[in-house]
Design a protein around this motif. Structure first.
Motif, PDB file in Angstrom:
ATOM      1  N   VAL A  77       9.033  -7.021   3.739  1.00 23.40           N
ATOM      2  CA  VAL A  77       8.522  -6.607   2.455  1.00 23.40           C
ATOM      3  C   VAL A  77       7.928  -5.211   2.589  1.00 23.40           C
ATOM      4  CG1 VAL A  77       6.295  -7.748   2.855  1.00 23.40           C
ATOM      5  CG2 VAL A  77       7.013  -7.200   0.522  1.00 23.40           C
ATOM      6  N   GLN A  78       8.188  -4.362   1.610  1.00 20.54           N
ATOM      7  CA  GLN A  78       7.616  -3.016   1.601  1.00 20.54           C
ATOM      8  C   GLN A  78       6.431  -2.994   0.644  1.00 20.54           C
ATOM      9  OE1 GLN A  78      11.068  -0.581   0.624  1.00 20.54           O
ATOM     10  NE2 GLN A  78      11.309  -0.051   2.781  1.00 20.54           N
ATOM     11  N   LEU A  79       5.361  -2.330   1.090  1.00 24.81           N
ATOM     12  CA  LEU A  79       4.127  -2.280   0.310  1.00 24.81           C
ATOM     13  C   LEU A  79       3.796  -0.842  -0.043  1.00 24.81           C
ATOM     14  CD1 LEU A  79       2.010  -4.731   2.491  1.00 24.81           C
ATOM     15  CD2 LEU A  79       3.289  -5.276   0.419  1.00 24.81           C
ATOM     16  N   GLN A  80       3.311  -0.641  -1.247  1.00 24.97           N
ATOM     17  CA  GLN A  80       2.927   0.684  -1.721  1.00 24.97           C
ATOM     18  C   GLN A  80       1.505   0.609  -2.256  1.00 24.97           C
ATOM     19  OE1 GLN A  80       4.939   3.549  -1.722  1.00 24.97           O
ATOM     20  NE2 GLN A  80       3.178   4.705  -2.441  1.00 24.97           N
ATOM     21  N   ALA A  81       0.572   1.228  -1.533  1.00 23.92           N
ATOM     22  CA  ALA A  81      -0.820   1.260  -1.967  1.00 23.92           C
ATOM     23  C   ALA A  81      -1.071   2.502  -2.806  1.00 23.92           C
ATOM     24  CB  ALA A  81      -1.751   1.254  -0.752  1.00 23.92           C
ATOM     25  N   SER A  82      -1.885   2.358  -3.824  1.00 21.88           N
ATOM     26  CA  SER A  82      -2.205   3.489  -4.696  1.00 21.88           C
ATOM     27  C   SER A  82      -3.570   3.274  -5.327  1.00 21.88           C
ATOM     28  CB  SER A  82      -1.139   3.646  -5.784  1.00 21.88           C
ATOM     29  OG  SER A  82      -1.093   2.493  -6.607  1.00 21.88           O
ATOM     30  N   GLY A  83      -4.085   4.332  -5.958  1.00 23.45           N
ATOM     31  CA  GLY A  83      -5.324   4.222  -6.703  1.00 23.45           C
ATOM     32  C   GLY A  83      -6.519   4.899  -6.072  1.00 23.45           C
ATOM     33  N   GLY A  84      -6.354   5.429  -4.874  1.00 22.35           N
ATOM     34  CA  GLY A  84      -7.467   6.104  -4.227  1.00 22.35           C
ATOM     35  C   GLY A  84      -7.819   7.407  -4.923  1.00 22.35           C
ATOM     36  N   GLY A  85      -8.927   7.983  -4.506  1.00 19.24           N
ATOM     37  CA  GLY A  85      -9.344   9.240  -5.099  1.00 19.24           C
ATOM     38  C   GLY A  85     -10.732   9.639  -4.645  1.00 19.24           C
ATOM     39  N   LEU A  86     -11.225  10.698  -5.253  1.00 18.28           N
ATOM     40  CA  LEU A  86     -12.566  11.217  -4.956  1.00 18.28           C
ATOM     41  C   LEU A  86     -13.491  10.808  -6.101  1.00 18.28           C
ATOM     42  CD1 LEU A  86     -14.614  13.007  -3.456  1.00 18.28           C
ATOM     43  CD2 LEU A  86     -13.668  14.961  -4.717  1.00 18.28           C
ATOM     44  N   VAL A  87     -14.538  10.072  -5.764  1.00 20.80           N
ATOM     45  CA  VAL A  87     -15.499   9.618  -6.764  1.00 20.80           C
ATOM     46  C   VAL A  87     -16.913   9.843  -6.246  1.00 20.80           C
ATOM     47  CG1 VAL A  87     -13.930   7.880  -7.705  1.00 20.80           C
ATOM     48  CG2 VAL A  87     -15.521   7.257  -5.875  1.00 20.80           C
ATOM     49  N   GLN A  88     -17.861   9.672  -7.142  1.00 23.66           N
ATOM     50  CA  GLN A  88     -19.265   9.798  -6.752  1.00 23.66           C
ATOM     51  C   GLN A  88     -19.841   8.416  -6.442  1.00 23.66           C
ATOM     52  OE1 GLN A  88     -21.139  11.913 -10.009  1.00 23.66           O
ATOM     53  NE2 GLN A  88     -20.732  13.888  -9.024  1.00 23.66           N
ATOM     54  N   ALA A  89     -20.902   8.411  -5.681  1.00 20.35           N
ATOM     55  CA  ALA A  89     -21.582   7.162  -5.376  1.00 20.35           C
ATOM     56  C   ALA A  89     -21.956   6.439  -6.662  1.00 20.35           C
ATOM     57  CB  ALA A  89     -22.823   7.431  -4.538  1.00 20.35           C
ATOM     58  N   GLY A  90     -21.699   5.142  -6.673  1.00 19.13           N
ATOM     59  CA  GLY A  90     -21.979   4.347  -7.857  1.00 19.13           C
ATOM     60  C   GLY A  90     -20.789   4.148  -8.770  1.00 19.13           C
ATOM     61  N   ASP A  91     -19.751   4.950  -8.576  1.00 17.51           N
ATOM     62  CA  ASP A  91     -18.549   4.835  -9.405  1.00 17.51           C
ATOM     63  C   ASP A  91     -17.693   3.653  -8.966  1.00 17.51           C
ATOM     64  OD1 ASP A  91     -17.900   8.404  -9.955  1.00 17.51           O
ATOM     65  OD2 ASP A  91     -19.307   6.994 -10.888  1.00 17.51           O
ATOM     66  N   SER A  92     -16.604   3.444  -9.717  1.00 19.58           N
ATOM     67  CA  SER A  92     -15.667   2.366  -9.429  1.00 19.58           C
ATOM     68  C   SER A  92     -14.252   2.924  -9.274  1.00 19.58           C
ATOM     69  CB  SER A  92     -15.672   1.336 -10.559  1.00 19.58           C
ATOM     70  OG  SER A  92     -16.928   0.719 -10.704  1.00 19.58           O
ATOM     71  N   LEU A  93     -13.457   2.202  -8.518  1.00 20.93           N
ATOM     72  CA  LEU A  93     -12.031   2.483  -8.374  1.00 20.93           C
ATOM     73  C   LEU A  93     -11.290   1.162  -8.297  1.00 20.93           C
ATOM     74  CD1 LEU A  93     -11.637   5.304  -5.663  1.00 20.93           C
ATOM     75  CD2 LEU A  93     -10.973   5.453  -8.058  1.00 20.93           C
ATOM     76  N   ARG A  94     -10.042   1.173  -8.722  1.00 21.72           N
ATOM     77  CA  ARG A  94      -9.189   0.009  -8.534  1.00 21.72           C
ATOM     78  C   ARG A  94      -7.954   0.422  -7.757  1.00 21.72           C
ATOM     79  NH1 ARG A  94      -6.088  -3.992 -12.811  1.00 21.72           N
ATOM     80  NH2 ARG A  94      -4.698  -2.185 -12.969  1.00 21.72           N
ATOM     81  N   LEU A  95      -7.783  -0.184  -6.607  1.00 24.88           N
ATOM     82  CA  LEU A  95      -6.600   0.047  -5.796  1.00 24.88           C
ATOM     83  C   LEU A  95      -5.529  -0.985  -6.146  1.00 24.88           C
ATOM     84  CD1 LEU A  95      -8.186   0.699  -2.284  1.00 24.88           C
ATOM     85  CD2 LEU A  95      -7.854   2.293  -4.197  1.00 24.88           C
ATOM     86  N   SER A  96      -4.292  -0.571  -6.035  1.00 20.88           N
ATOM     87  CA  SER A  96      -3.163  -1.474  -6.264  1.00 20.88           C
ATOM     88  C   SER A  96      -2.268  -1.484  -5.033  1.00 20.88           C
ATOM     89  CB  SER A  96      -2.343  -1.024  -7.477  1.00 20.88           C
ATOM     90  OG  SER A  96      -3.125  -1.055  -8.649  1.00 20.88           O
ATOM     91  N   CYS A  97      -1.689  -2.625  -4.785  1.00 16.08           N
ATOM     92  CA  CYS A  97      -0.728  -2.782  -3.698  1.00 16.08           C
ATOM     93  C   CYS A  97       0.502  -3.444  -4.304  1.00 16.08           C
ATOM     94  CB  CYS A  97      -1.317  -3.636  -2.584  1.00 16.08           C
ATOM     95  SG  CYS A  97      -0.177  -3.985  -1.221  1.00 16.08           S
ATOM     96  N   ALA A  98       1.554  -2.668  -4.461  1.00 15.43           N
ATOM     97  CA  ALA A  98       2.778  -3.169  -5.071  1.00 15.43           C
ATOM     98  C   ALA A  98       3.791  -3.508  -3.987  1.00 15.43           C
ATOM     99  CB  ALA A  98       3.352  -2.129  -6.023  1.00 15.43           C
ATOM    100  N   ALA A  99       4.408  -4.661  -4.127  1.00 16.35           N
ATOM    101  CA  ALA A  99       5.379  -5.114  -3.130  1.00 16.35           C
ATOM    102  C   ALA A  99       6.791  -5.035  -3.682  1.00 16.35           C
ATOM    103  CB  ALA A  99       5.061  -6.544  -2.713  1.00 16.35           C
ATOM    104  N   SER A 100       7.728  -4.925  -2.761  1.00 15.86           N
ATOM    105  CA  SER A 100       9.121  -4.704  -3.146  1.00 15.86           C
ATOM    106  C   SER A 100       9.897  -5.989  -3.380  1.00 15.86           C
ATOM    107  CB  SER A 100       9.832  -3.894  -2.058  1.00 15.86           C
ATOM    108  OG  SER A 100       9.793  -4.609  -0.826  1.00 15.86           O
ATOM    109  N   GLU A 101       9.349  -7.118  -2.937  1.00 16.65           N
ATOM    110  CA  GLU A 101      10.122  -8.347  -2.974  1.00 16.65           C
ATOM    111  C   GLU A 101       9.663  -9.320  -4.048  1.00 16.65           C
ATOM    112  OE1 GLU A 101      11.283  -8.709   1.782  1.00 16.65           O
ATOM    113  OE2 GLU A 101      10.399 -10.382   0.702  1.00 16.65           O
ATOM    114  N   ARG A 102      10.640 -10.055  -4.583  1.00 14.04           N
ATOM    115  CA  ARG A 102      10.282 -11.105  -5.534  1.00 14.04           C
ATOM    116  C   ARG A 102       9.672 -12.306  -4.843  1.00 14.04           C
ATOM    117  NH1 ARG A 102      15.790 -11.655  -8.827  1.00 14.04           N
ATOM    118  NH2 ARG A 102      16.599 -11.090  -6.784  1.00 14.04           N
ATOM    119  N   THR A 103       9.781 -12.349  -3.478  1.00 12.63           N
ATOM    120  CA  THR A 103       9.149 -13.439  -2.724  1.00 12.63           C
ATOM    121  C   THR A 103       7.727 -13.086  -2.336  1.00 12.63           C
ATOM    122  OG1 THR A 103      10.084 -12.537  -0.691  1.00 12.63           O
ATOM    123  CG2 THR A 103      11.323 -14.271  -1.794  1.00 12.63           C
ATOM    124  N   PHE A 104       7.159 -12.126  -3.039  1.00  8.74           N
ATOM    125  CA  PHE A 104       5.803 -11.660  -2.780  1.00  8.74           C
ATOM    126  C   PHE A 104       4.814 -12.803  -2.735  1.00  8.74           C
ATOM    127  CE2 PHE A 104       2.331  -8.838  -2.715  1.00  8.74           C
ATOM    128  CZ  PHE A 104       1.413  -9.191  -3.693  1.00  8.74           C
TER     129      PHE A 104
END
Length: 123
Positions: A1-28
């Protein structure tokens, strides 16, 4: 299975982020997923993990109560919601997949890894 992580960035303390990990397979849905992070000069550590059904989750002590892991098997995606970010959360974040019903705590138990996404939290 291939994985693609995304959603990172530069933020300030106290902020929020949401990371995503998308997979290539339907058997995920056959894979447990872990989110790891690695800061410069430090070992890779598991911060959150989720079983293949989504019914069981794990959080490290350092992120418990601030991070939330979830998955949408219909979209072949796992999310890591990160709230109340701190400068010490700065790292490259990786998602990883392991076949099996439950999650694992050690990096060596995960056979498949995404490329990483950088999270930088400024004070």
């Amino acid at each position: 299975v291939q994985l693609q992580a995304s959603g990172g960035g530069l933020v300030q303390a106290g902020d929020s982020l949401r990371l995503s990990c998308a997979a290539s397979e339907r058997t995920f849905s056959n894979y447990a997923i872990g989110w790891f992070r690695q800061a410069p000069g430090k070992e890779r550590e598991l911060v959150a993990a989720i079983s293949r059904s989504g019914g069981s989750t794990y959080y490290s002590h350092s992120v418990n109560g601030r991070y939330s892991i979830s998955r949408d098997n219909a979209k072949n995606t796992v999310y890591l919601q990160m709230n109340s970010l701190k400068p010490e959360d700065t790292a490259v974040y990786y998602c990883a997949a392991a076949q099996g019903s439950t999650y694992y705590l050690k990096p060596g138990s995960y056979a498949y890894w995404g490329q990483g996404t950088v999270v930088t939290v400024s004070s």
